[in-house]
Each structure stands twice: as structure tokens, then as C-alpha cells.
Design an enzyme around this catalytic site. Structure first.
Site, mmCIF file in Angstrom:
data_model
loop_
_atom_site.group_PDB
_atom_site.id
_atom_site.type_symbol
_atom_site.label_atom_id
_atom_site.label_comp_id
_atom_site.label_asym_id
_atom_site.label_seq_id
_atom_site.Cartn_x
_atom_site.Cartn_y
_atom_site.Cartn_z
ATOM 1 N N HIS A 1 38.747 44.701 45.374
ATOM 2 C CA HIS A 1 39.099 45.144 44.025
ATOM 3 C C HIS A 1 37.874 45.319 43.130
ATOM 4 O O HIS A 1 37.975 45.230 41.917
ATOM 5 C CB HIS A 1 40.116 44.171 43.403
ATOM 6 C CG HIS A 1 41.429 44.164 44.131
ATOM 7 N ND1 HIS A 1 42.372 43.177 43.986
ATOM 8 C CD2 HIS A 1 41.955 45.029 45.034
ATOM 9 C CE1 HIS A 1 43.410 43.447 44.762
ATOM 10 N NE2 HIS A 1 43.177 44.558 45.411
ATOM 11 N N SER B 1 48.722 34.866 45.674
ATOM 12 C CA SER B 1 50.195 34.918 45.667
ATOM 13 C C SER B 1 50.701 35.889 46.737
ATOM 14 O O SER B 1 51.887 35.929 47.027
ATOM 15 C CB SER B 1 50.698 35.358 44.295
ATOM 16 O OG SER B 1 50.193 36.650 43.991
ATOM 17 N N CYS C 1 30.234 54.565 35.524
ATOM 18 C CA CYS C 1 30.727 55.772 34.863
ATOM 19 C C CYS C 1 31.747 56.432 35.787
ATOM 20 O O CYS C 1 31.465 56.661 36.967
ATOM 21 C CB CYS C 1 29.577 56.735 34.595
ATOM 22 S SG CYS C 1 30.153 58.354 34.027
ATOM 23 N N ILE D 1 37.027 39.481 41.561
ATOM 24 C CA ILE D 1 36.058 40.398 40.951
ATOM 25 C C ILE D 1 34.950 39.608 40.261
ATOM 26 O O ILE D 1 34.163 40.159 39.514
ATOM 27 C CB ILE D 1 36.786 41.287 39.914
ATOM 28 C CG1 ILE D 1 37.564 40.384 38.919
ATOM 29 C CG2 ILE D 1 37.733 42.256 40.597
ATOM 30 C CD1 ILE D 1 37.971 41.079 37.647
HETATM 31 P P1 NAD Z 1 47.620 35.757 41.648
HETATM 32 O O1 NAD Z 1 47.347 35.397 40.221
HETATM 33 O O2 NAD Z 1 48.718 36.700 41.926
HETATM 34 O O3 NAD Z 1 47.944 34.434 42.466
HETATM 35 C C1 NAD Z 1 47.125 33.299 42.427
HETATM 36 C C2 NAD Z 1 47.752 32.248 43.339
HETATM 37 O O4 NAD Z 1 46.830 31.198 43.401
HETATM 38 C C3 NAD Z 1 49.072 31.692 42.816
HETATM 39 O O5 NAD Z 1 50.061 31.828 43.824
HETATM 40 C C4 NAD Z 1 48.770 30.198 42.542
HETATM 41 O O6 NAD Z 1 49.781 29.356 43.035
HETATM 42 C C5 NAD Z 1 47.512 29.965 43.346
HETATM 43 N N1 NAD Z 1 46.575 29.021 42.738
HETATM 44 C C6 NAD Z 1 46.146 28.947 41.450
HETATM 45 N N2 NAD Z 1 45.215 28.000 41.321
HETATM 46 C C7 NAD Z 1 45.074 27.425 42.552
HETATM 47 C C8 NAD Z 1 44.244 26.398 43.069
HETATM 48 N N3 NAD Z 1 43.390 25.738 42.295
HETATM 49 N N4 NAD Z 1 44.335 26.087 44.382
HETATM 50 C C9 NAD Z 1 45.206 26.756 45.203
HETATM 51 N N5 NAD Z 1 46.018 27.741 44.759
HETATM 52 C C10 NAD Z 1 45.933 28.087 43.454
HETATM 53 O O7 NAD Z 1 46.255 36.246 42.285
HETATM 54 P P2 NAD Z 1 45.938 37.233 43.509
HETATM 55 O O8 NAD Z 1 46.883 36.999 44.629
HETATM 56 O O9 NAD Z 1 44.493 37.169 43.735
HETATM 57 O O10 NAD Z 1 46.268 38.704 42.976
HETATM 58 C C11 NAD Z 1 46.087 39.143 41.690
HETATM 59 C C12 NAD Z 1 44.928 40.052 41.342
HETATM 60 O O11 NAD Z 1 44.191 39.280 40.445
HETATM 61 C C13 NAD Z 1 43.907 40.433 42.345
HETATM 62 O O12 NAD Z 1 43.954 41.792 42.469
HETATM 63 C C14 NAD Z 1 42.533 40.082 41.681
HETATM 64 O O13 NAD Z 1 41.719 41.230 41.692
HETATM 65 C C15 NAD Z 1 42.867 39.766 40.282
HETATM 66 N N6 NAD Z 1 42.208 38.659 39.573
HETATM 67 C C16 NAD Z 1 40.992 38.166 39.964
HETATM 68 C C17 NAD Z 1 40.412 37.112 39.279
HETATM 69 C C18 NAD Z 1 39.066 36.626 39.724
HETATM 70 O O14 NAD Z 1 38.247 37.406 40.195
HETATM 71 N N7 NAD Z 1 38.789 35.334 39.624
HETATM 72 C C19 NAD Z 1 41.078 36.518 38.219
HETATM 73 C C20 NAD Z 1 42.339 37.047 37.823
HETATM 74 C C21 NAD Z 1 42.879 38.117 38.525
#
Ligand code: NAD
Length: 258
Positions: free
Chosen positions: A123, A198, A131, A105
Site C-alpha cells: 500500500h 483484520s 506527483c 505505510i
Molecule cells: P485493520 O485496522 O483493518 O486491522 C487491524 C487488526 O489488528 C485488527 O483486527 C486488530 O484486532 C488487530 N490489532 C490491533 N492492535 C493489535 C496488537 N497490538 N496486536 C495484535 N493485533 C492487533 O488493519 P489492516 O488489516 O492492516 O488493514 C487496513 C489498512 O490500514 C491497510 O491497508 C493499511 O495500509 C492501513 N493502515 C496502515 C497503518 C500503518 O501503516 N501503521 C495504520 C492504519 C491503517
């Protein structure tokens, strides 16, 4: 390891439709915490506080939500694309990218230079606020200013409806057009590369499965294991930034581009 990177590069070169599927792990190297790693968002907050039905139900929940959202906005606003985002943008310039399906996001694919028509944001986005009643859109900074001045759960100027960052919370419907398009693209691609996810958040996590079932090669690049590692054609447990930068370097070498 080097052999694996060269193999992915070879698959990209031979592919007609490569999809990159990105998750929060893609952006941790840009300073935005993911949800599930140690020190990630779920170490700090209760996931229930993000449920959409709670946001709708009470002013106290909305105030709490905006408090957390305000804290999370700072790193997102400041973040710059890291080598993984830049490598993915380079794939588009090389005409080697069908699309990016992202759960993120943070808008970093755009900041890295990918064009709007290549990005499907499953997402939503934290860059805008909308709104929930009349769908009026606001710049995030404008609403954050109101919060700084003391509003705790801001409301729409136009209709008085509830304002919420334009992200999809747990329990909130996914954007129909993007979701359908993402399923369609997944079903006709020939190479599906997961980076930094993940693969536990549904329905997004079912997309690699759709691609694999329809004959695409599946590559997973993630620091930790995922539930789909067993069915992948190749799994690379590594950092997104250095891994993607090397893969795209191989692609350019093989294409004779400097
Ligand atoms: P998650 O947190 O479930 O998983 C992140 C995965 O990334 C983990 O398995 C971890 O091992 C791996 N990881 C972390 N740093 C890494 C790196 N430098 N290199 C390689 N792998 C790495 O995240 P997800 O699967 O995206 O799902 C969770 C939800 O989180 C999504 O719906 C998303 O919308 C939201 N989210 C988004 C952000 C963002 O926009 N940056 C931040 C936090 C959460």
C-alpha cells in the site's frame, strides 16, 4: 499458549520460505492507530474522504485529505519500532525470513532493521510524497513544511500536478511489481504468518489464501478474530509485540543462539 508459541518457532526453524504478512495492528504498540479498532482511524474519519476518485475530482476533497493526512503524519513520523518489528528484523538476521509483505505505510520495518529487498509494501509509503502526473518524489517533511506555511493542497514544482502521499488510497491501483511479487512469493512459501491484520482489505487479504491453497502452513496472530481463522493451522489471539518476541526467543533457543 506457550505450546503454541513453541510450535510456531518449530515451524519457522523447519521452514525454507517463511513469509510475514503485516497489517496496521503490528504498529498500534508503536502509537499508530489502526483503522478498525475502537479509537482507530475510522472512528474519526469517513472512509469516503480517502477515496482516490474524490481526491482527483475536487480541490475541496484534496484539502480535506491533506488535513487528515497531516494529522496522521505526526504519530507516524515519531513512531519507533516495537518488539514485534524488532523480532521480525531478527528473523532476517537469523536467515529465517523469505520476505515481509506489508500493508503498512509507516516504514517501521525499515526502522527496525529489515533490508529493503525483504520488504514488499503493498500500500505504498507515507514517508514520501509523489506527483500523480510526473511521479516526481518529495520528502514528506518538505511538503509538510509547505502545508505549515499555508498551502492546503500542494502541487508539483515541476509540472503543477497533484501531490499526494505515496500511499495507495481506496480506488487507486496497487503497485504492479510489488503486488505480483507478493502473489508469487505467497504461492511458493511453506509458512505464512499474518500479524495484526483484520484480513478484510482486498486484494491483500487474499494472499494468506493463496499460500494455504498451495500447501503452506498458515499462522494468524491478531488481537481479534479474522475471516480466515477457521482455515488457519494455528490462531493466536494476542498482542503482536509480546507474541512475536516470545516466538523469536524460542527460535533462538532451539537454534542454540543466545
Ligand atoms: P485493520 O485496522 O483493518 O486491522 C487491524 C487488526 O489488528 C485488527 O483486527 C486488530 O484486532 C488487530 N490489532 C490491533 N492492535 C493489535 C496488537 N497490538 N496486536 C495484535 N493485533 C492487533 O488493519 P489492516 O488489516 O492492516 O488493514 C487496513 C489498512 O490500514 C491497510 O491497508 C493499511 O495500509 C492501513 N493502515 C496502515 C497503518 C500503518 O501503516 N501503521 C495504520 C492504519 C491503517
Amino acid at each position: 499458549m506457550e505450546g503454541n508459541l513453541a510450535q510456531v518457532a518449530e515451524w519457522i526453524i523447519n521452514s525454507k520460505r517463511t513469509i510475514v504478512f503485516s497489517g496496521a495492528g503490528l504498529s498500534t504498540e508503536s502509537g499508530i492507530p489502526d483503522f478498525r479498532s475502537p479509537g482507530g482511524v475510522w472512528d474519526k474519519y469517513d472512509p469516503e474522504d480517502f477515496y482516490f476518485q474524490n481526491f482527483i475530482a475536487s480541490e475541496a476533497s484534496r484539502e480535506k485529505y491533506w488535513q487528515m493526512a497531516t494529522e496522521m503524519w505526526e504519530p507516524i513520523k515519531k513512531a519507533q519500532p516495537n518488539p514485534a518489528h524488532l523480532a521480525i528484523a531478527e528473523l532476517e538476521r537469523l536467515d529465517k525470513l523469505d520476505c515481509v509483505i506489508t500493508q503498512n505505510i509507516d516504514g517501521l520495518h525499515f526502522k527496525a532493521g529489515n533490508s529493503e529487498e525483504k520488504i514488499l509494501q503493498l500500500h505504498g509509503t507515507a514517508i514520501f510524497v509523489s506527483c500523480l502526473s510526473c511521479q516526481k518524489r518529495y520528502d514528506r517533511d518538505e511538503i509538510q513544511e509547505r502545508i505549515k506555511k499555508g498551502q492546503k493542497a500542494p502541487r508539483c514544482d515541476g509540472c503543477g500536478g497533484l501531490l499526494k502521499p505515496a500511499t495507495i488510497s481506496f480506488g487507486q491501483s496497487m503497485p504492479e511489481k510489488e503486488t505480483q511479487e507478493a502473489y508469487h512469493r505467497s504461492s511458493i512459501c511453506d509458512l505464512f504468518i499474518v500479524i495484526g491484520s483484520s484480513l478484510v482489505v482486498q486484494p491483500a487479504a487474499s494472499m494468506p489464501l493463496v499460500a494455504k491453497k498451495n500447501g503452506a502452513k498458515l499462522v494468524i496472530i491478531n488481537r481479534d478474530p479474522t475471516p480466515y481463522d477457521d482455515m488457519a493451522d494455528l490462531v493466536i489471539h494476542g498482542q503482536a509485540g509480546s507474541t512475536m518476541a516470545s516466538i523469536v526467543e524460542y527460535v533462538k533457543q532451539k537454534l542454540g543462539i543466545r
